[in-house]
Write a protein that holds these residues in place. Sequence first.
Motif, short mmCIF file in Angstrom:
data_model
loop_
_atom_site.label_atom_id
_atom_site.label_comp_id
_atom_site.label_asym_id
_atom_site.label_seq_id
_atom_site.Cartn_x
_atom_site.Cartn_y
_atom_site.Cartn_z
N GLU A 64 3.49 -55.14 24.61
CA GLU A 64 4.87 -54.79 24.26
C GLU A 64 5.89 -55.66 24.98
N GLY A 65 5.53 -56.21 26.13
CA GLY A 65 6.41 -57.09 26.89
C GLY A 65 6.29 -58.55 26.51
N GLY A 66 5.58 -58.82 25.40
CA GLY A 66 5.46 -60.20 24.94
C GLY A 66 4.41 -61.01 25.67
N ARG A 67 3.53 -60.37 26.38
CA ARG A 67 2.47 -61.08 27.14
C ARG A 67 1.09 -60.81 26.54
N GLY A 68 1.05 -60.67 25.24
CA GLY A 68 -0.22 -60.39 24.56
C GLY A 68 -1.28 -61.45 24.76
N SER A 69 -0.85 -62.70 24.92
CA SER A 69 -1.84 -63.77 25.10
C SER A 69 -2.64 -63.58 26.38
N GLY A 104 -13.67 -61.31 19.00
CA GLY A 104 -12.27 -61.53 18.64
C GLY A 104 -11.46 -60.27 18.85
N ILE A 105 -10.16 -60.45 19.04
CA ILE A 105 -9.27 -59.32 19.32
C ILE A 105 -7.89 -59.59 18.72
N GLN A 106 -7.22 -58.53 18.29
CA GLN A 106 -5.83 -58.64 17.85
C GLN A 106 -5.13 -57.33 18.17
N GLN A 107 -3.78 -57.35 18.19
CA GLN A 107 -3.04 -56.15 18.53
C GLN A 107 -2.59 -55.34 17.33
N GLN A 108 -2.05 -55.98 16.29
CA GLN A 108 -1.48 -55.24 15.16
C GLN A 108 -2.22 -55.52 13.87
N PRO A 109 -2.97 -54.59 13.32
CA PRO A 109 -3.38 -53.37 13.99
C PRO A 109 -4.39 -53.69 15.08
N ASP A 110 -4.47 -52.82 16.08
CA ASP A 110 -5.35 -53.09 17.21
C ASP A 110 -6.82 -53.02 16.78
N MET A 111 -7.48 -54.16 16.88
CA MET A 111 -8.88 -54.28 16.49
C MET A 111 -9.58 -55.25 17.40
#
Length: 139
Positions: A64-69, A104-111
């Motif tokens: 949420e703070g833009g630090r997803g990487s 592999g990973i992603q946030q939206q949707p979280d998978m």
Amino acid sequence: MSDPINPVPQGHGDVCNAISNGIATLLKEFYGLGPLRTKTYYEDDLVVCVLRGGFTQVEQTLFEGGRGSSVVLQRMDFQELMRKRFSDVIERTTGRAVIGFMSGIQQQPDMMCEVFILVPSDLVDENEIPTDAPLPPIE
């Protein structure tokens, strides 16, 4: 004699459920939080586990703070360290050696997705299979 803690799967659906449960259990053990939903696909020489949910509060805050990487990198490092444990779940459940693992990973949707390649596979030549990867028994 059957082992009530680690029952031997009987059918295809049982194998997929056992894999989903085994991977989810490892994630819960090491993250303190497991996925909310899992689904495993097993066909030919391929096992794919798709997991939904399970990001920790710290990871969610970073996303949420833009630090997803940084979350993705940390999770990928973790998955590499867990390679043997994840592969052990697949090998124990399918009775086949794992010769490839990708995550592999992603946030939206979280998978999160864990992909395993099993022996034998027409994707690799016989000389590419590690010598410590036992071939499955001939049925």
